[in-house]
Design a protein around this motif. Structure first.
Motif, PDB file in Angstrom:
ATOM      1  N   GLY A 122      67.442  33.546  54.886  1.00 19.95           N
ATOM      2  CA  GLY A 122      66.724  33.316  56.136  1.00 19.95           C
ATOM      3  C   GLY A 122      66.070  34.576  56.671  1.00 19.95           C
ATOM      4  N   ALA A 123      66.762  35.720  56.549  1.00 16.65           N
ATOM      5  CA  ALA A 123      66.201  36.982  57.033  1.00 16.65           C
ATOM      6  C   ALA A 123      64.978  37.381  56.219  1.00 16.65           C
ATOM      7  N   HIS A 124      65.023  37.124  54.917  1.00 10.96           N
ATOM      8  CA  HIS A 124      63.874  37.460  54.074  1.00 10.96           C
ATOM      9  C   HIS A 124      62.645  36.654  54.492  1.00 10.96           C
ATOM     10  N   LYS A 125      62.808  35.379  54.693  1.00  7.30           N
ATOM     11  CA  LYS A 125      61.685  34.541  55.099  1.00  7.30           C
ATOM     12  C   LYS A 125      61.208  34.905  56.509  1.00  7.30           C
TER      13      LYS A 125
ATOM     14  N   VAL B  27      67.560  43.925  54.546  1.00  8.05           N
ATOM     15  CA  VAL B  27      66.644  42.932  53.982  1.00  8.05           C
ATOM     16  C   VAL B  27      65.193  43.341  54.254  1.00  8.05           C
ATOM     17  N   ALA B  28      64.925  43.835  55.469  1.00 12.48           N
ATOM     18  CA  ALA B  28      63.569  44.257  55.803  1.00 12.48           C
ATOM     19  C   ALA B  28      63.114  45.407  54.902  1.00 12.48           C
ATOM     20  N   LYS B  29      64.011  46.357  54.611  1.00 12.96           N
ATOM     21  CA  LYS B  29      63.662  47.454  53.708  1.00 12.96           C
ATOM     22  C   LYS B  29      63.315  46.918  52.321  1.00 12.96           C
ATOM     23  N   THR B  30      64.084  45.936  51.864  1.00 10.35           N
ATOM     24  CA  THR B  30      63.802  45.346  50.555  1.00 10.35           C
ATOM     25  C   THR B  30      62.432  44.687  50.529  1.00 10.35           C
TER      26      THR B  30
END
Length: 349
Positions: free
Chosen positions: A160-163, A234-237
């Motif tokens: 969910g964080a990735h999306k 996740v945001a860094k990825t």
């Protein structure tokens, strides 16, 4: 594969906290290992294939995969099988799922029978997640059953964080980065404030820390998103996947408004600002990062040399002058120098 006696209908293996009675032959290790997957021991499947995973052979009726054509195994053994790039080895076995353990693969095979994967104790959710991603099986609450709900929800939160951050990046962050790029900048520092925050700086006495070069983004949703460390990871990825560099995401103090003015000796005034802790995100799209274009030249006496003795004397003289007056070194050159050179330079300093 040796047939089972007629009085044996299947083998028992543990799934979760319960023992299930399944009509499959128990697996063995590589060498004598075969695992049968079929409807029952009496009916003969029209075709069987052998899958070799982590040194274990699984003898499977490929028809169980055709019901899930969107998965990797469904595509391998589906109608377009003759066009598949995966070919059996010299023994007619399909070597698949490299890097995946046979135990996890055996657990995932439940999906092709029931549509649900019951994760037993001892198998980590991240390993199960990697296997599902490899086999193109949806990893969600509709397909996974496990005892460790925390680990399952953590993986779902990562999805969910990735999306969610993909949406924030396109709608909120990218327009600011484009604005910086149009000004010739190669990096961007964005401070995320809430919708209720306000910034009121004294024009004559701005904050003395370079905050005027930071970009401000008002978004309470993004502020709450960055509250969790896992979401920042996740945001860094996501940013790395998009080709950005020098990514930093964290929490820092940001001045919003002045509290009071102090009078220094000599009539000089100093403004005291109120700082709030807010998330920040910094990234760079510089291609030649860390390379200095600054060169320091040292004036050296030039003269004509007529013999080697004079040349040797001048070399010694120049070396003595460098020992007492070493050339200036750009800070970026110092940072990019090898460790041995950095150590010697620091010792001389």
């Amino acid at each position: 594969m040796m047939p089972l006696p007629e009085d044996i209908k299947g083998s028992c293996f543990q799934s979760g906290n319960k023992w299930n009675h399944e009509p499959f032959i128990a697996p063995e290790r590589f060498g004598n290992s075969t695992v049968g997957f079929g409807s029952n021991v009496h009916s003969q499947a029209p075709e069987k294939v052998t899958l070799l995973v982590d040194g274990t052979r699984f003898v499977v009726n490929p028809q169980i995969f055709t019901a899930h054509p969107d998965t990797m195994l469904g595509r391998m053994f589906g109608p377009g099988r003759e066009y598949n790039f995966t070919r059996p080895n010299e023994k007619g076995e399909y070597e698949i799922a490299e890097g995946i353990s046979a135990t996890v693969f055996r657990t995932v095979l439940d999906y092709y029978k029931t549509g649900i994967i019951n994760c037993p104790d001892g198998i980590s959710i991240p390993d199960l997640r990697d296997t599902c991603d490899y086999l193109c099986i949806n990893f969600d609450f509709n397909t996974i059953r496990c005892q460790d709900l925390s680990a399952l929800l953590h993986e779902l939160s990562n999805d969910g964080a990735h999306k969610q951050f993909d949406h924030y990046l396109e709608e909120l962050i990218l327009p600011i980065m484009v604005g910086c790029a149009k000004k010739g900048e190669r990096e961007c520092h964005i401070v995320v404030l809430t919708d209720e925050d306000s910034v009121d700086w004294d024009e004559d006495h701005p904050p003395p820390m370079g905050e005027e070069y930071s970009q401000i983004l008002y978004s309470s949703k993004l502020y709450r998103f960055f509250k969790y460390i896992e979401n920042r990871d996740v945001a860094k990825t996501v940013l790395k996947e998009r080709g950005l560099k020098n990514i930093r995401i964290g929490i820092e103090g940001y001045p919003t408004c002045k509290e009071k003015i102090k009078r220094r000796p000599g009539g000089r005034s100093e403004v005291i600002y109120n700082y709030v802790q807010r998330p920040f995100i910094q990234m760079s799209w510089e291609k030649e990062e860390g390379k200095s274009r600054h060169v320091d030249f040292q004036c050296v006496r030039s003269k004509s040399l007529t013999n080697l003795v004079a040349a040797g004397e001048d070399v010694l003289e120049d070396q003595e002058m460098l020992m007492h007056h070493p050339p200036q070194v750009d800070e970026l050159d110092r940072l990019n120098a090898p460790l041995s050179q950095m150590a010697s330079n620091d010792f001389q300093d």
